[in-house]
Design a protein around this motif. Sequence first.
Motif, PDB file in Angstrom:
ATOM      1  N   UNK A 165      -4.706-154.624  -2.437  1.00 14.71           N
ATOM      2  CA  UNK A 165      -3.941-155.387  -1.449  1.00 14.71           C
ATOM      3  C   UNK A 165      -4.896-156.268  -0.652  1.00 14.71           C
ATOM      4  N   UNK A 166      -4.800-157.574  -0.839  1.00 17.16           N
ATOM      5  CA  UNK A 166      -5.659-158.502  -0.113  1.00 17.16           C
ATOM      6  C   UNK A 166      -5.383-158.441   1.383  1.00 17.16           C
ATOM      7  N   UNK A 167      -4.115-158.328   1.742  1.00 15.18           N
ATOM      8  CA  UNK A 167      -3.752-158.289   3.163  1.00 15.18           C
ATOM      9  C   UNK A 167      -4.318-157.044   3.834  1.00 15.18           C
ATOM     10  N   UNK A 168      -4.219-155.913   3.158  1.00 22.31           N
ATOM     11  CA  UNK A 168      -4.742-154.673   3.729  1.00 22.31           C
ATOM     12  C   UNK A 168      -6.267-154.740   3.858  1.00 22.31           C
ATOM     13  N   UNK A 169      -6.931-155.244   2.841  1.00 22.24           N
ATOM     14  CA  UNK A 169      -8.389-155.341   2.877  1.00 22.24           C
ATOM     15  C   UNK A 169      -8.839-156.220   4.034  1.00 22.24           C
ATOM     16  N   UNK A 170      -8.177-157.351   4.206  1.00 24.70           N
ATOM     17  CA  UNK A 170      -8.514-158.269   5.293  1.00 24.70           C
ATOM     18  C   UNK A 170      -8.287-157.623   6.653  1.00 24.70           C
ATOM     19  N   UNK A 171      -7.175-156.913   6.808  1.00 27.21           N
ATOM     20  CA  UNK A 171      -6.853-156.286   8.085  1.00 27.21           C
ATOM     21  C   UNK A 171      -7.781-155.127   8.392  1.00 27.21           C
ATOM     22  N   UNK A 172      -8.141-154.352   7.383  1.00 31.57           N
ATOM     23  CA  UNK A 172      -9.100-153.268   7.581  1.00 31.57           C
ATOM     24  C   UNK A 172     -10.450-153.830   8.013  1.00 31.57           C
ATOM     25  N   UNK A 173     -10.866-154.942   7.422  1.00 35.79           N
ATOM     26  CA  UNK A 173     -12.133-155.567   7.814  1.00 35.79           C
ATOM     27  C   UNK A 173     -12.109-155.972   9.277  1.00 35.79           C
ATOM     28  N   UNK A 174     -10.999-156.571   9.713  1.00 29.55           N
ATOM     29  CA  UNK A 174     -10.891-156.984  11.113  1.00 29.55           C
ATOM     30  C   UNK A 174     -10.914-155.771  12.045  1.00 29.55           C
ATOM     31  N   UNK A 175     -10.171-154.725  11.668  1.00 29.81           N
ATOM     32  CA  UNK A 175     -10.126-153.520  12.505  1.00 29.81           C
ATOM     33  C   UNK A 175     -11.484-152.828  12.537  1.00 29.81           C
ATOM     34  N   UNK A 176     -12.177-152.822  11.412  1.00 34.93           N
ATOM     35  CA  UNK A 176     -13.486-152.174  11.354  1.00 34.93           C
ATOM     36  C   UNK A 176     -14.491-152.925  12.233  1.00 34.93           C
ATOM     37  N   UNK A 177     -14.363-154.235  12.298  1.00 30.99           N
ATOM     38  CA  UNK A 177     -15.245-155.017  13.167  1.00 30.99           C
ATOM     39  C   UNK A 177     -15.051-154.607  14.622  1.00 30.99           C
ATOM     40  N   UNK A 178     -13.809-154.406  15.039  1.00 33.52           N
ATOM     41  CA  UNK A 178     -13.538-153.943  16.412  1.00 33.52           C
ATOM     42  C   UNK A 178     -14.169-152.585  16.656  1.00 33.52           C
TER      43      UNK A 178
END
Length: 235
Positions: A165-178
Amino acid sequence: MVSANAALFRPVRAGNAFEETVERLLQAIRLGVVGAGDRLPSERELAERLGVSRVTLREAIRALADAGYVESRRGRYGGTFVNEKLPEPAERAIGQVDPAGLEDALCLRHVLETGAAEAAAARTLSPADRQHLTGTLAEASAASLADYRRKDSRLHLAIAEVTASASLTSTVADARTRVNQLLDRIPLLEPNLEHSNAQHEAIVDAILAGDPVAARQAMAEHIEGTASLLRAFLS
């Protein structure tokens, strides 16, 4: 498998092109998607993928070079390379973290990453998917203290990647940065890292075994341990 590289180097919004370009490049470096000593994609490729001009991209790269994250090399094998030694995180500050913001970041991470582990375990993984998980697990387990956070982040991104899931991967990356911005404010504790590595192995084992329930439970236990440390130091 959906590449975190593709998920991070997605088009930026026009209003803050320079700032978002810097943010995307830093995400890729800090989360270990582009490792120490590795070369970034070419300027042409990056500009196309991010949807920015070459001028904006060069300004962003220059800013990261000035800050000590990358260096540009000339010649046949030249390009922009991530520095082997990255700048230390900003000086740790105990406290002074908005409690609501902390809980928001932890809640989002819990929902996203337990769901990612469950979804990964529910898929029929390809040999490449399985190798990606075991490889990033091995790198995290062998990481030095200085490089641990990036290798740890890379493993968590790999779990999202194999959900396809591209959307999930992108969102996890953003959340992990936080979450990493919060983790940078507390010390790395060696006993905790040993425990984390054991938990990582349990998560990956459950995913490879195709056990969504066990994968979700193992990830939830792992994330709650990190959340406890953050609350202890920052609340």
